[in-house]
Motif scaffolding. Sequence first.
Motif, PDB file in Angstrom:
ATOM      1  N   CYS A  63       3.494   3.392  -7.207  1.00  0.00           N
ATOM      2  CA  CYS A  63       2.970   2.136  -7.748  1.00  0.00           C
ATOM      3  C   CYS A  63       1.601   2.345  -8.382  1.00  0.00           C
ATOM      4  O   CYS A  63       0.798   3.139  -7.900  1.00  0.00           O
ATOM      5  N   GLU A  64       1.354   1.600  -9.432  1.00  0.00           N
ATOM      6  CA  GLU A  64       0.057   1.621 -10.095  1.00  0.00           C
ATOM      7  C   GLU A  64      -0.996   1.001  -9.185  1.00  0.00           C
ATOM      8  O   GLU A  64      -0.692   0.157  -8.349  1.00  0.00           O
ATOM      9  N   ARG A  65      -2.236   1.397  -9.379  1.00  0.00           N
ATOM     10  CA  ARG A  65      -3.342   0.931  -8.542  1.00  0.00           C
ATOM     11  C   ARG A  65      -3.487  -0.588  -8.558  1.00  0.00           C
ATOM     12  O   ARG A  65      -3.826  -1.195  -7.561  1.00  0.00           O
ATOM     13  N   ASP A  66      -3.201  -1.236  -9.686  1.00  0.00           N
ATOM     14  CA  ASP A  66      -3.370  -2.684  -9.758  1.00  0.00           C
ATOM     15  C   ASP A  66      -2.166  -3.454  -9.191  1.00  0.00           C
ATOM     16  O   ASP A  66      -2.218  -4.673  -9.073  1.00  0.00           O
ATOM     17  N   ASP A  67      -1.108  -2.772  -8.821  1.00  0.00           N
ATOM     18  CA  ASP A  67       0.060  -3.415  -8.196  1.00  0.00           C
ATOM     19  C   ASP A  67      -0.104  -3.369  -6.682  1.00  0.00           C
ATOM     20  O   ASP A  67       0.559  -2.606  -5.983  1.00  0.00           O
ATOM     21  N   TRP A  68      -1.011  -4.183  -6.171  1.00  0.00           N
ATOM     22  CA  TRP A  68      -1.340  -4.104  -4.749  1.00  0.00           C
ATOM     23  C   TRP A  68      -0.162  -4.490  -3.857  1.00  0.00           C
ATOM     24  O   TRP A  68       0.007  -3.902  -2.802  1.00  0.00           O
ATOM     25  N   THR A  69       0.676  -5.443  -4.281  1.00  0.00           N
ATOM     26  CA  THR A  69       1.819  -5.798  -3.426  1.00  0.00           C
ATOM     27  C   THR A  69       2.826  -4.654  -3.382  1.00  0.00           C
ATOM     28  O   THR A  69       3.395  -4.362  -2.329  1.00  0.00           O
ATOM     29  N   GLY A  70       3.034  -3.987  -4.510  1.00  0.00           N
ATOM     30  CA  GLY A  70       3.918  -2.820  -4.528  1.00  0.00           C
ATOM     31  C   GLY A  70       3.370  -1.696  -3.669  1.00  0.00           C
ATOM     32  O   GLY A  70       4.135  -1.019  -2.971  1.00  0.00           O
ATOM     33  N   ARG A  71       2.054  -1.511  -3.719  1.00  0.00           N
ATOM     34  CA  ARG A  71       1.430  -0.474  -2.889  1.00  0.00           C
ATOM     35  C   ARG A  71       1.596  -0.792  -1.405  1.00  0.00           C
ATOM     36  O   ARG A  71       1.882   0.108  -0.599  1.00  0.00           O
ATOM     37  N   LEU A  72       1.411  -2.053  -1.032  1.00  0.00           N
ATOM     38  CA  LEU A  72       1.624  -2.424   0.372  1.00  0.00           C
ATOM     39  C   LEU A  72       3.061  -2.141   0.792  1.00  0.00           C
ATOM     40  O   LEU A  72       3.306  -1.602   1.875  1.00  0.00           O
ATOM     41  N   ARG A  73       4.010  -2.500  -0.060  1.00  0.00           N
ATOM     42  CA  ARG A  73       5.424  -2.256   0.256  1.00  0.00           C
ATOM     43  C   ARG A  73       5.697  -0.762   0.415  1.00  0.00           C
ATOM     44  O   ARG A  73       6.445  -0.358   1.303  1.00  0.00           O
ATOM     45  N   GLU A  74       5.092   0.062  -0.440  1.00  0.00           N
ATOM     46  CA  GLU A  74       5.283   1.515  -0.341  1.00  0.00           C
ATOM     47  C   GLU A  74       4.772   2.049   0.994  1.00  0.00           C
ATOM     48  O   GLU A  74       5.472   2.820   1.661  1.00  0.00           O
ATOM     49  N   LEU A  96      -0.994  15.737  22.962  1.00  0.00           N
ATOM     50  CA  LEU A  96       0.273  16.243  22.442  1.00  0.00           C
ATOM     51  C   LEU A  96       1.040  15.111  21.760  1.00  0.00           C
ATOM     52  O   LEU A  96       1.564  15.268  20.651  1.00  0.00           O
ATOM     53  N   LEU A  97       1.093  13.961  22.404  1.00  0.00           N
ATOM     54  CA  LEU A  97       1.787  12.805  21.838  1.00  0.00           C
ATOM     55  C   LEU A  97       1.134  12.377  20.520  1.00  0.00           C
ATOM     56  O   LEU A  97       1.829  12.024  19.560  1.00  0.00           O
ATOM     57  N   ALA A  98      -0.191  12.433  20.460  1.00  0.00           N
ATOM     58  CA  ALA A  98      -0.886  12.104  19.217  1.00  0.00           C
ATOM     59  C   ALA A  98      -0.487  13.069  18.105  1.00  0.00           C
ATOM     60  O   ALA A  98      -0.264  12.651  16.957  1.00  0.00           O
ATOM     61  N   ALA A  99      -0.375  14.338  18.422  1.00  0.00           N
ATOM     62  CA  ALA A  99       0.033  15.331  17.432  1.00  0.00           C
ATOM     63  C   ALA A  99       1.474  15.088  16.984  1.00  0.00           C
ATOM     64  O   ALA A  99       1.801  15.241  15.799  1.00  0.00           O
ATOM     65  N   VAL A 100       2.343  14.682  17.914  1.00  0.00           N
ATOM     66  CA  VAL A 100       3.729  14.365  17.559  1.00  0.00           C
ATOM     67  C   VAL A 100       3.754  13.166  16.613  1.00  0.00           C
ATOM     68  O   VAL A 100       4.487  13.161  15.616  1.00  0.00           O
ATOM     69  N   ALA A 101       2.952  12.148  16.897  1.00  0.00           N
ATOM     70  CA  ALA A 101       2.892  10.969  16.023  1.00  0.00           C
ATOM     71  C   ALA A 101       2.446  11.366  14.618  1.00  0.00           C
ATOM     72  O   ALA A 101       3.019  10.915  13.618  1.00  0.00           O
ATOM     73  N   GLU A 102       1.429  12.211  14.544  1.00  0.00           N
ATOM     74  CA  GLU A 102       0.956  12.664  13.232  1.00  0.00           C
ATOM     75  C   GLU A 102       2.045  13.460  12.509  1.00  0.00           C
ATOM     76  O   GLU A 102       2.189  13.361  11.288  1.00  0.00           O
ATOM     77  N   GLU A 103       2.819  14.235  13.259  1.00  0.00           N
ATOM     78  CA  GLU A 103       3.917  14.998  12.663  1.00  0.00           C
ATOM     79  C   GLU A 103       5.011  14.069  12.147  1.00  0.00           C
ATOM     80  O   GLU A 103       5.588  14.297  11.079  1.00  0.00           O
ATOM     81  N   ILE A 104       5.311  13.014  12.894  1.00  0.00           N
ATOM     82  CA  ILE A 104       6.291  12.019  12.437  1.00  0.00           C
ATOM     83  C   ILE A 104       5.842  11.437  11.102  1.00  0.00           C
ATOM     84  O   ILE A 104       6.628  11.331  10.159  1.00  0.00           O
ATOM     85  N   LEU A 105       4.569  11.072  11.021  1.00  0.00           N
ATOM     86  CA  LEU A 105       4.041  10.505   9.773  1.00  0.00           C
ATOM     87  C   LEU A 105       4.018  11.545   8.654  1.00  0.00           C
ATOM     88  O   LEU A 105       4.352  11.236   7.498  1.00  0.00           O
ATOM     89  N   ARG A 106       3.645  12.775   8.974  1.00  0.00           N
ATOM     90  CA  ARG A 106       3.603  13.831   7.953  1.00  0.00           C
ATOM     91  C   ARG A 106       4.981  14.075   7.364  1.00  0.00           C
ATOM     92  O   ARG A 106       5.155  14.162   6.152  1.00  0.00           O
ATOM     93  N   GLN A 107       5.985  14.156   8.243  1.00  0.00           N
ATOM     94  CA  GLN A 107       7.337  14.422   7.757  1.00  0.00           C
ATOM     95  C   GLN A 107       7.886  13.270   6.931  1.00  0.00           C
ATOM     96  O   GLN A 107       8.750  13.465   6.082  1.00  0.00           O
ATOM     97  N   GLY A 108       7.392  12.071   7.169  1.00  0.00           N
ATOM     98  CA  GLY A 108       7.872  10.905   6.425  1.00  0.00           C
ATOM     99  C   GLY A 108       7.055  10.565   5.199  1.00  0.00           C
ATOM    100  O   GLY A 108       7.377   9.600   4.502  1.00  0.00           O
ATOM    101  N   SER A 109       6.021  11.347   4.914  1.00  0.00           N
ATOM    102  CA  SER A 109       5.149  10.984   3.797  1.00  0.00           C
ATOM    103  C   SER A 109       5.850  11.176   2.454  1.00  0.00           C
ATOM    104  O   SER A 109       6.684  12.061   2.291  1.00  0.00           O
ATOM    105  N   ARG A 110       5.490  10.289   1.540  1.00  0.00           N
ATOM    106  CA  ARG A 110       6.064  10.319   0.190  1.00  0.00           C
ATOM    107  C   ARG A 110       4.940  10.106  -0.827  1.00  0.00           C
ATOM    108  O   ARG A 110       3.927   9.482  -0.517  1.00  0.00           O
ATOM    109  N   ALA A 111       5.181  10.576  -2.014  1.00  0.00           N
ATOM    110  CA  ALA A 111       4.223  10.346  -3.107  1.00  0.00           C
ATOM    111  C   ALA A 111       4.234   8.867  -3.471  1.00  0.00           C
ATOM    112  O   ALA A 111       5.279   8.210  -3.424  1.00  0.00           O
ATOM    113  N   ARG A 112       3.077   8.346  -3.820  1.00  0.00           N
ATOM    114  CA  ARG A 112       2.958   6.953  -4.244  1.00  0.00           C
ATOM    115  C   ARG A 112       3.389   6.833  -5.697  1.00  0.00           C
ATOM    116  O   ARG A 112       3.055   7.688  -6.533  1.00  0.00           O
TER     117      ARG A 112
END
Length: 185
Positions: free
Chosen positions: A68-79, A50-66
């Motif tokens: 940064c461009e693929r070659d901007d690896w530092t920007g991608r890490l920050r995102e 149950l706790l694992a499912a809650v953690a996944e829900e926390i991440l799902r609710q916080g997800s955002r579209a990326r």
Amino acid sequence: MRHNRGDVLVRAHQLVSRYGLGALTMRRLGAELGVQPSAIYHHFANKQTLLAAVAEEILRQGSRARTCERDDWTGRLREVCSELRDAMLACTDGADVVATVWAFGMGAQAPAAELEDVLRDAGLDDGLALVGSRTLLHYVFGHAFEEQTAIQAVAAGAVERDLASLPDFWTGLDVVIDGLRARLP
């Protein structure tokens, strides 16, 4: 009233979001749903799943579209790190929930996998990408946990602390990224 797995998960997430991890007991969750605690086990084998499912829900609710461009690896890490931090901070004890589930290997693995992919794309070998990903996760988990703990303690009147005294997340993240950059071939 019969509940499905989604109903149970929504209520469990609400309990953690409103009252913190300590409020998530099978007894309380059952009471919230108007069922015996044993009924929850029809949907979740145990509290850990149950706790694992809650953690996944926390991440799902916080997800955002990326963005940064693929070659901007530092920007991608920050995102990725920013999304993870914001998702955990949006839920009371979110850092504790997500970090625990990740440490137990029961879920919340997507941020780690994405960070590893970004680091491999940047040019790190598999071993360093794994270490770099874990280092970034530990930093984000630890910082978010400290932020949540301080915010809750101040809100409860347990301590007097200027929340602006917390270490700057972005500066610390840049220090870690700079160290990873130094390891590039």
